[in-house]
Design an enzyme around this catalytic site. Sequence first.
Site, mmCIF file in Angstrom:
data_model
loop_
_atom_site.group_PDB
_atom_site.id
_atom_site.type_symbol
_atom_site.label_atom_id
_atom_site.label_comp_id
_atom_site.label_asym_id
_atom_site.label_seq_id
_atom_site.Cartn_x
_atom_site.Cartn_y
_atom_site.Cartn_z
ATOM 1 N N TYR A 1 0.812 -1.124 -0.169
ATOM 2 C CA TYR A 1 0.139 -0.020 0.042
ATOM 3 C C TYR A 1 0.897 1.199 -0.074
ATOM 4 O O TYR A 1 2.047 1.387 0.594
ATOM 5 C CB TYR A 1 -0.725 0.134 1.083
ATOM 6 C CG TYR A 1 -2.433 0.087 0.933
ATOM 7 C CD1 TYR A 1 -2.848 1.052 0.070
ATOM 8 C CD2 TYR A 1 -3.252 -0.655 1.257
ATOM 9 C CE1 TYR A 1 -3.999 1.532 -0.217
ATOM 10 C CE2 TYR A 1 -4.582 -0.710 0.778
ATOM 11 C CZ TYR A 1 -5.069 0.539 0.350
ATOM 12 O OH TYR A 1 -6.410 0.636 0.047
ATOM 13 N N GLU B 1 -0.097 4.975 -0.506
ATOM 14 C CA GLU B 1 -1.039 6.273 -0.864
ATOM 15 C C GLU B 1 0.043 7.461 -0.779
ATOM 16 O O GLU B 1 0.930 7.478 -0.171
ATOM 17 C CB GLU B 1 -1.966 6.464 0.157
ATOM 18 C CG GLU B 1 -3.326 5.401 0.085
ATOM 19 C CD GLU B 1 -4.358 5.968 0.907
ATOM 20 O OE1 GLU B 1 -4.111 6.372 1.999
ATOM 21 O OE2 GLU B 1 -5.446 5.336 0.666
ATOM 22 N N ASP C 1 -5.938 13.244 -25.829
ATOM 23 C CA ASP C 1 -6.185 11.973 -25.320
ATOM 24 C C ASP C 1 -5.610 11.175 -26.568
ATOM 25 O O ASP C 1 -6.441 10.907 -27.657
ATOM 26 C CB ASP C 1 -7.508 11.475 -25.036
ATOM 27 C CG ASP C 1 -7.807 10.343 -24.347
ATOM 28 O OD1 ASP C 1 -6.994 9.488 -24.711
ATOM 29 O OD2 ASP C 1 -9.128 9.922 -24.268
ATOM 30 N N THR D 1 -3.979 5.784 -22.287
ATOM 31 C CA THR D 1 -4.076 4.536 -21.601
ATOM 32 C C THR D 1 -2.507 3.881 -21.951
ATOM 33 O O THR D 1 -2.047 4.341 -22.594
ATOM 34 C CB THR D 1 -5.160 3.414 -22.200
ATOM 35 O OG1 THR D 1 -5.141 3.552 -23.612
ATOM 36 C CG2 THR D 1 -6.578 4.130 -21.461
ATOM 37 N N LYS E 1 -3.029 -0.311 -25.008
ATOM 38 C CA LYS E 1 -3.374 -0.423 -26.492
ATOM 39 C C LYS E 1 -2.137 -0.472 -27.114
ATOM 40 O O LYS E 1 -1.436 -1.356 -27.336
ATOM 41 C CB LYS E 1 -4.491 0.862 -26.757
ATOM 42 C CG LYS E 1 -5.533 0.702 -26.021
ATOM 43 C CD LYS E 1 -6.371 1.965 -26.490
ATOM 44 C CE LYS E 1 -7.811 1.934 -25.643
ATOM 45 N NZ LYS E 1 -7.640 2.444 -24.482
ATOM 46 N N ARG F 1 -2.445 -2.660 -18.143
ATOM 47 C CA ARG F 1 -3.929 -1.899 -18.006
ATOM 48 C C ARG F 1 -3.804 -0.710 -17.044
ATOM 49 O O ARG F 1 -3.884 -0.848 -15.957
ATOM 50 C CB ARG F 1 -5.219 -2.729 -17.839
ATOM 51 C CG ARG F 1 -5.387 -3.440 -19.095
ATOM 52 C CD ARG F 1 -6.800 -4.403 -18.894
ATOM 53 N NE ARG F 1 -7.173 -5.141 -20.300
ATOM 54 C CZ ARG F 1 -7.782 -4.302 -20.998
ATOM 55 N NH1 ARG F 1 -8.276 -3.260 -21.122
ATOM 56 N NH2 ARG F 1 -7.849 -4.924 -22.309
#
Length: 489
Positions: free
Chosen positions: A79, A81, A235, A261, A264, A270
């Site tokens: 974790y 954060e 984008d 992203t 692709k 991902r």
Amino acid sequence: MLSTVIRAQRANVFKAFTRSVSSQQQLISKHVSEVDPEMHRILESERSRQKNSITLIASENFTSKAVMDLLGSEMQNKYSEGYPGQRYYGGNQFIDQAESLCQKRALELYGLDPEKWGVNVQALAGAPANLYTYSAIMNVGDRLMGLDLPHGGHLSHGYQLASGTKISFVSKYFQSMPYELDPATGIIDYETLSKTSKLFRPKVIVAGTSAYSRLLDYKKFKQISEECGAYLMSDMAHISGLVAAGVIPSPFEYSDIVTTTTHKSLRGPRGAMIFYRKGLKKTTKKGKEIYYDLDNKINFSVFPGHQGGPGNHTISALAVALKQASTEEFKQYQQQIVSNAKVLAQKLIDLGFKLVSEGTDNHLILIDLSNFGIDGARLETLLEIINISANKNTIPTDKSALFPSGLRIGTPAMTTRQFGPAEFEKVAEFLSKAVKLSIALKSREETSTNTAKAHLAAFKKLCSENEEVKQLAKEVADFAGQYPVPGDL
């Protein structure tokens, strides 16, 4: 006597605890094939489907074995954060190194000066990354312009029906107005965009697409954005691999913000990235210097504004993908993607297909099926049965997204699997056979109701029972199965 009983009880408790610990250790150390045979069968079925089918979905790819190594690694256990050097948990020294390395490689890959650009690599996916960006620079109710969904845009750029129903919640949070393609050419209508943007006065103009096969004119977008006082957000989710390799123009020269992203054409895990400008923005006529203030706004919008802890396994895997994308082999791969798309487009035209904008400059092709009298939903259904994955897609004249007249296809995934021009010409022939079968089967549909859902179900039943369809499915599977997927020995 009492002490003897207590000692015996303690011994039994210790043995039980030891057995429990041993059982737990065995459970968490086994492979999925031992722990969950049912899920393992599903996994093996999906592996087989991918191996023995042709993937034409333009937004999909086969990531590398090295990326997969990190996705299933110990990096996912932590974790973290916050950001490197500013975490809310201890034990993040190596996580910090991985994220900082990922940021460094992202900037280097796209030739960006770290004094002038920053990048956030924590966004979980592309649509959230866009929302985080809007939220960083707009207030609720501010105005946004993006390419209309039926014209090749994306839901995350804002979309609502003519009735006013807001399909994308981006249009619920912000006021959105679309720009469109020129119906005569299938190319973005920059002239109309320029006029409407001056009237609408958006805070953000999005230069980005989901089903558009031509190059974007970023210089025009920048000019239009400056004239109406908007940020230009590009984008490049679909084309980030092509941009990285330099085979198509880059949005960075003209954009204030660039989102993408990573799974692709970039062929990574991902995830998503948000690039933003830093430093001097402009100097006014009176000599006042105005600086960008995107750094803190965007990072705060990602965390703590919208997300908790990032996916460290994804960020680490992305760092590997970015390193691979900097190689000469990756550049050759991207060149082959574009070359294959052009070959596929021309072969489709030769076979009587109609293409939106009559061709392609990038990795994807949008087929207009209206001249065949078949819709994208039925064709997609039949293609899935014959082991070809593609997706139905709206074209500018469509009224329904559920039964559109288009089919979107792309070349990145099968180029990864070593398809070249000859193989993509074969793909075009498979598509032609599928269209002819779809037309014939549609004419035989029988249903007691007149609903679209019932008609599609009747069509699917006909496909699954048809011998020609079964034979074509075998032919496609035999053909596709010859080509390797990443990880094949």
